[in-house]
Scaffold this motif. Sequence first.
Motif, mmCIF file in Angstrom:
data_model
loop_
_atom_site.group_PDB
_atom_site.id
_atom_site.type_symbol
_atom_site.label_atom_id
_atom_site.label_comp_id
_atom_site.label_asym_id
_atom_site.label_seq_id
_atom_site.Cartn_x
_atom_site.Cartn_y
_atom_site.Cartn_z
ATOM 1 N N ARG A 1 -9.516 -3.495 1.746
ATOM 2 C CA ARG A 1 -9.209 -4.869 1.352
ATOM 3 C C ARG A 1 -10.064 -5.858 2.105
ATOM 4 O O ARG A 1 -10.492 -6.874 1.569
ATOM 5 N N SER B 1 -2.937 -9.536 0.500
ATOM 6 C CA SER B 1 -3.344 -9.044 -0.810
ATOM 7 C C SER B 1 -2.577 -9.734 -1.932
ATOM 8 O O SER B 1 -3.104 -9.978 -2.999
ATOM 9 N N ASP C 1 -6.232 -1.155 4.214
ATOM 10 C CA ASP C 1 -6.580 -2.438 4.822
ATOM 11 C C ASP C 1 -8.082 -2.590 4.985
ATOM 12 O O ASP C 1 -8.640 -3.649 4.722
ATOM 13 N N ARG D 1 -9.946 -4.269 -4.346
ATOM 14 C CA ARG D 1 -8.569 -4.556 -4.732
ATOM 15 C C ARG D 1 -8.127 -3.616 -5.821
ATOM 16 O O ARG D 1 -8.940 -2.998 -6.503
ATOM 17 N N PRO E 1 -7.305 -10.338 7.622
ATOM 18 C CA PRO E 1 -6.102 -10.259 6.822
ATOM 19 C C PRO E 1 -4.919 -10.853 7.564
ATOM 20 O O PRO E 1 -4.866 -10.862 8.800
ATOM 21 N N ASN F 1 0.814 -1.227 0.000
ATOM 22 C CA ASN F 1 0.000 0.000 0.000
ATOM 23 C C ASN F 1 0.836 1.261 0.000
ATOM 24 O O ASN F 1 0.462 2.253 0.606
#
Lengths: 523, 1120
Positions: free
Chosen positions: A51, B1102, A48, A56, B1095, A11
């Motif tokens: 996500r 990701s 975050d 995305r 996550p 990021n």
Amino acid sequence: MRRVVCIWLPNWPITAWRRARHVQPPDHEAFALTQRTGRGLLLHAVDDAGRALGLRRGQTHADALAIAPGLVSAPAEPEAEARALHALALWFERFSPAVAIDADPPGAEGLTLDMSGAAHLFGGEAALLDEIAARLKGAGIAAALAMADTPGAAWALARYGAQPIAEPGRTREALAPLPVQALRLDEETTRLLNRFGLHSIGDLYGLPRAGLARRFRAEAGLALVRRLDQALGAEAEPLRSVQPPADYRAWQAFAEPLIEAEGVGHVLPGLAGALAAQLERDGMGARVLALDAFRTDGRRVRLQAGLSAPSRAPVHWLRLLREKGLERLELGFGADALMLSALKAEPLAARQAPLLAGSPKEKPQACSEALAGLIDRLQAKLGESAVLRPEPYESHMPERSERWRRAGPETSGGTVAHSGRPRPLLLFDPPQPVEAIAELPDTAPSSFVWRRCSHKVVKAEGPERLGPEWWRAPASSQGPERTRDYYAVEDEAGHRFWLFREGLYGREDAMRLPTWRMHGVFG
Amino acid sequence: MKLLRAIPVPHRFAELGFAELDCRTHYSFLEGASYPQELAAEAKRLGMAALGVADRNSLAGVVRAWQAGKDAGLAVLTGCRLQFTDGAELIVYPRDRAAYGRLCRLLSIGKARIGLEQAQGAGKPIPKNECRLSFAQAAQLGEGLIALAPAPAVIDAVFEARLLDWGKTWPDRLYLLAAPLNRGDDRARLNALALIAQRTGALMVASNAVLYHQPERRRLQDVLTCIRHGVTIDEAGLRLQANAERHLKPPEEMARLFAGHEAAIERSIEIAQACAFRLDDLKYRYPDEPIPPGKTASQHLRALTFAGARRFYPDGAPTEIVKILRKELKMIRKVKYEHYFLTVHDIVAWARAQEKPILCQGRGSAANSVVCFCLGITSVDPTKQDVLFERFISQERSEPPDIDVDFEHERREEVIQYIYRRYGRHRAAICATQICYRPRSAIRDVGKALGLTEDVTSALAKTVWGSWGAGLQKDHVQRTGLDQDSPRLKLALELTQELIGFPRHLSQHVGGFVLTQAPLIETVPIGNAAMPDRTFIEWDKDDIDALNIMKVDVLALGMLTAIRKGLDLIAEHHGQRFELATVPREAPEVYDMLCKADSVGVFQVESRAQMAMLPRLRPREFYDLVVEVAIVRPGPIKGGMVHPYLKARKEKRLIETEGGTYDIDFPSPGPAYPPDELKAVLRKTLGVPLFQEQAMRIAMVAAEFTGEEANGLRRAMATFRHMGTIHSYETMLVGRMIARGYPPEFAQRCFNQIKGFGEYGFPESHAAAFAQLVYVSAWIKCLYPAVFAAALLNSQPMGFYAPAQIVRDAQAHGVQVRPPDIGASDWDCTLEPLLGPCEAGETRALRLGLRQIDGLRKDWAEQIMVERFRRPFADIDDLRRRAVLPAAALDALAAADALGGLNLSRREGLWAAKGLPRAAPAPLFVAAGLNEADGAPPSALPRPTASQEVMSDYETLRLSLKGHPVSFLRQRLTDLGAVPAGVYERLPDGRRVSVAGVVLVRQRPGEGNAIFLTLEDETGIANVVLWPRLFEAFRPQVMSARLLLVRGKVQRADGVVHLIGETLQDISADLALLSRSTQLSAALRPSADAATGSPDPRGRESLHRHPRNVRILPRSRDFH
């Protein structure tokens, strides 16, 4: 043995965006940066929270809003991101003189540091990584780190690995379980590998290299083999440092960060002496001098001074740096290292500058440089917003047909259309009240009283009708702006005036009577 | 002191008439800022003698302007503002019909070079919506056109010279058009122009260069200017008008502004009087070619009709039919519509006469006639159906008949090109559609012009669900979390509201053809469309209706392609040739199937809403299908007619099974009126209005609308989206019905229904034509499931379901499906004989075609077919050489596992295909020291797991015959508490259960509040309903999940099972596991982090679970 540290900055665009604005991430609010492309508005980076909602990079903004209507977004600034990454790379010179930027592929930005033989300075590899991690965390930069024998392996481990350190000589084992895309492959190659059932890097070890390579389009096949070789160290991969390290530099780190610029002033003579000694050894003098302060928040501030002649006189340097604003050096929450370097050095037996500067051809150039220098100096002294320059601006409204911009040596960009109507040289700001007598609805005034003097109009032209710029918020509390009828008039004495009546009879807000204003005088 | 004395307007001025002759409507796109209606009404109000409407290079708005003039009682002149390629402008007004024809011809030349000599017409085609003309071209066709040359902002010698030059060459009168600019020097300017007029002989005419009807529109006009130039209002600068003066001004004001030039004012009246042409003068004639010599149109139509009748009724037509036929023919002769029917017949007959006939079917008000049936235009048997023909040419409806003909979608272009050939491009063209600003596009453009950032405008635009939202509401703004008090935002919302409904540009209609006897380019300008070989006129459907010009809709329908292919396959494999009209009728097993909602792939009734309706409606005969098609539409739904109808049907069924007779309960008026007045209208639909005609009849019968009023209501309905006129009809209709004693609630429902029809009109005749296709497609599906699946797959893309679901449905109906294979597959899906015993009497297996393979081209497949016919392929190299296949083709075939005919598995094939010698040696490889030689796949190449095979199939074929992806996750799903869809379907009402599956379809129907999701697993389909609050809570999961776990409550009603969702879990990440090479059993234990979706603590999630791996499944089809 070569040892390389890779820093992955997941990021990065968002980190850079927030750092540039000093904004803290809002709680539980998805945030994204967007970029306009041929496919429409796409997400460039997602935080975050975004996500976690399934957003995305590469998704269209429209799709993203369908998923998260509360998504907050801002346009991405790729150039600013790149600049910020460059700046961060410069900051990392405090750890290693060889710092490279990994900008490719977009979305996996990071830095690579060559730490060969240097880890012990920081108490070993694990301690080094801990220190980097702690400093980045302190600066609010999300990062993942890894250390390995090759840049390729470190890259892969930082982004896909479970263990941050691959022991020297154990790269092969460390990479085996990672997915093939950890080899920095393009999407097409990854897809075909997966189609063959080759998912992890270890799957590739047993395959005939040539047989594998030819199953991809020529370059892609070679790239695959090369990436594998680079990661495993069979092929050398030089690092492209952000900037070649200066030959002459003096460096000092502090246990307690320096908060005050004054403190820097105390340390500086020592650094200068050390640098001068290095130069003296080689019979050189500094032409360009740079003082870098490495701040705890991951920024590097630099003070740079050019010298008209090579010098290795610390006293002269210090005076120059003071002039350049040493006192105003922005240390933020403190700097924990200082570096003084000679970016450019020349033999001290310097050549003389030519007596007559430049040929006539170079003159305008020299002038503009001189002007730029003047503007820079003035702005440095008075502040940037204190030195301004008027610039024509396209607007029907007379008072808005020019505006002030920050002065710079460059001339105004593009031509600006002009309404073609005569305008007085002197405009009053704000227009001044006038009492006028005129026939309805829009005949020119026959006489008017301005500044307690009565004028009889002998000649008049008008009206020139200008509607208000309705899209602007009204300036006065009187209500919205109204249409103006401008008249150019001449009185008995031959003086020429430009006055207007605001408000049309019978139209526009019948409750407010039209008012007269003097807006300017001709010649 | 201020002098507040009004100047008296000289009396002479007040008497002076004035006609504004330079007026642009919003059909001068992004320039004019008022509707023609507004301009006409305002001009009338101001007391103008006439209004000249001249839009930039276009006659697109003249019909509306003319009609608005008629409504307002004002003479509206039809004109055009020609903008030449050199930038000069000239406004022209035709004096008569012939001159008007020349103007149309001129514009057609400028837009499409139609009507030019061949040599001149060569060169690159003119892009859509552009017009390229020179003054010389205009002068050639200028006879009878009065020309007005507008004075430019800067008058100079160039202008004077040009005017002088034009004056010499222009064949009719040329005037100088002067308008005050309000720049302070108007007096001097007008004097200068008057001098120029004197010197050049072009007399001066006054105007105000009108862009809008009232000064308040200046803001919108500024915004349009910004949109046109692609700038924000802050940057627009001098491109904007300096003031708000470009509005219609009353004659007195014009006289004041032109004081001293009174003649210029008077001249406007002269010109208006000289231009006598009105659109009423367009005498339309239908083309009359299709008649053999020596016969009148009437005789020919009669002969064709009776010949058709003999063909359909070989034993002689029933007397009933003959009687209707004679009546219809008489009526057609009376209103002179023979040519219309003959033309439609000609097109249909041509399509039928092709070597491979093109399947077609007519619908529309005129289509439900016995004449149309006998001519073969429709296939709805009139003996099985009440004929509604009378309605279409009833006296009160003065509009032309309407026949839409649907053709196979893959072959419609042939029909279109035939029409162009048959009538010539100067006599046939497609109608225009006005692309108007809708809430979304309006807020986008306005927002951009006002400098709002993209995410603000798209946030606003996004809050409007559906494309015809009611506009932007305040709560929309609140929902976006934007500051609604920001002045810019407020302005943006106001201006958006104003802009909605403005036409943005013209586009071609989907298939409405206008055909004329006289050259069409002398009736209306024709321009190029964006598609090559397409031309379209500037008028849309409503304009054409207003001028009584007939049109034929030539439309494309995917289902007709599928039916054609299906009937061909039946003929080939089952030895029986059927046509639309000869498919056996009313087969009970077909209705049995439909009652079970077993309708995947069936025309119209395959959507979720229709599937939910089928078991409730329980269609048992053809007319039930007509109702079924019509009932799930905005009209009946908004009118609240669905439940009353279903209730009536249920009662009827109950009473009739007990042997009683069901009395329809008609809504009736007060005692003063005949109680059964609605009986004739509502008899067939059990007393509940369902069709558009019924709603209109109710207006006439129950609310005593006159023919004129009904026509007005219909027009208001059609333009409901543009103008708000419908509300006056609301009070009229509801009020009168209540006054006549109808229940107020019923009256309101009737009106709501009419409003619903405004959004999507659905007359009975359309429903009947569609029902015909519902029946035929259901019949094929029911009797020949393999044929049906093959026909659908060969007609893709069409319909609601993806190939994977079509194949799964076929398998569920006992069809054996075989994979695509170069040894057996054609391009299309085919049927193969079954060798062993099989289920359900099916004798054919379905062989998937090579067309299912992603990235494979048709010509490659055809080369394979040709070479395979000679002899089978020996190996991959033989395939490559003989079928001349490029590497990409072999890659695609291998990746799709279609090399089974060469005994190559997917990976063997891929390894072999990728390793074939390349055309050129690879110097790169030599340089890199890589040896080219290698052989069979190395042993180190991993063996694919079953789940990998399935995922690879999905990647390349978008379906798999080897298994369902979800089946590999079953253990994992069971651990998460999910039951298979097949189990959930049999659970009792109210049971709480979890189901997981791949998301096939997401739907948010129209105004409905609920969200529908369709999940699929290896055992079947689960229909999930989400209420809005839940949707908001689980929005990310709903909108982005590929694989979804839904916990909820089973709801059973009328044989339909729904899962009312309570919580949702996105388990899409699990799909990535299917591609892993490790043993599934080990990898597929549910893990805590996958379940919660949290996550990775190191932030690597990701890249790790890259969605690429999850995206292998085709995207769901989403409808909002």
